[in-house]
Design an enzyme around this catalytic site. Structure first.
Site: not given
Length: 307
Positions: A153, A251, A281
């Site tokens: 991320s 995501d 995600h």
């Protein structure tokens, strides 16, 4: 493919975000409360807390040694958390799994976070630790070959930014970059990528939440037009290390990660995209207990040439 049933079951129980401004202290405390005690974590040969002395200052690191050996390749890991969440503890299990599956000595970076630390403090910490690792190879038992960087991320943001910074400064020791569902474009115009609309709601991370969750970083001085903040905006990607970009089908950030890999290939860089069907995600951190998704660690080892 629809969302994996085990993930869907948990996503369905997530509460709506509380009204009012986001409180970093509250969210951090909630994360830390979920960390299992050391006795319940994946065992490795050694796990040691240390301090990396860098030009940016002293940076806490946690060093994971998978097995006893004469020498190791190194992997420097940057945790996710929208630049204000995450810690050495919340992502301890990710670092342990990377060490176990790759056989590399993993150095997890406890970088400074927004809003307490203004941009580019956290980024400088990450880059500084990579340089520190290469300069202290003898003490770390480095074999002098593999020096990979990896992150999930917002940690993936740092991976791409650090790779660019290293190239610009002529530091050529980074051998690989691994990005798990990276955030590479902090301009959150919902029409920029199809995945921002396709996966806008119902999958955990929601498109409407991207701007407020990243606001601490942006408000600290991180300009989304700056390639160190939005690495997808870097004009010349040639000369960067080979990349593995792991994305999740459901995501909002999926397409920017895949575009980064595409642009790397256009620039002559070896880049692999691996999209995980049914995933959302954060699946490497949150759902690696599902065998289909633990495979991301095994795939990382293959990409690094270690299987």
């Amino acid at each position: 493919m629809t969302l994996h049933p085990e993930i869907a079951k948990i996503v369905a129980t997530l509460p709506a975000p509380p009204p009012g401004p986001i409180d970093p202290a509250v969210l951090r405390a909630g994360e830390e409360a979920m960390v299992p005690p050391p006795a319940e974590r994946l065992p490795l040969h050694a796990v040691d807390d240390a301090t990396a002395h860098t030009p940016a200052g002293d940076v806490p690191v946690r060093i994971y040694t998978p097995v006893e050996a004469d020498a190791y390749g190194l992997l420097v890991y940057f945790h996710g958390g929208a630049f204000f969440l995450g810690s050495l503890d919340t992502h301890d299990h990710v670092a342990r799994s990377l060490a176990k599956e790759t056989g590399l000595k993993v150095i997890s970076v406890g970088f400074r976070r927004a809003p307490e630390a203004a941009f580019p403090a956290g980024l400088d910490d990450c880059y500084g630790v990579v340089r520190w690792a290469s300069e202290n190879g003898d003490a770390l038992g480095w074999d002098g070959r593999t020096l990979a960087i990896a992150g999930d991320s917002s940690g993936g943001t740092f991976v791409a930014a650090v790779a660019g910074m290293a190239h610009d400064e002529g530091f050529d020791r980074i051998t690989h970059q691994v990005l798990f569902y990276p955030s590479l474009d902090l301009d959150f115009d919902v029409d920029r990528y199809a995945s921002l609309r396709e996966n806008a709601e119902g999958y955990g991370l929601e498109t409407a939440g991207l701007a407020p969750f990243n606001a601490f970083y942006i408000d600290s001085g991180a300009d989304p037009a700056d390639p160190r903040v939005s690495p997808i905006k870097r004009e010349d990607l040639s000369g960067l290390p080979p990349a593995l970009v792991v994305t999740a089908e459901h995501d909002p950030l999926r397409d920017e990660g895949e575009l980064y890999a595409s642009r790397l290939r256009e620039a002559g860089v070896d880049a692999t995209v691996s999209r995980y069907a049914g995933a959302n995600h954060g699946f490497v951190q949150n759902f690696s207990w599902i065998p289909d998704y633990y495979r991301a660690f095994e795939e990382t080892a293959v990409f690094l040439g270690l299987r």
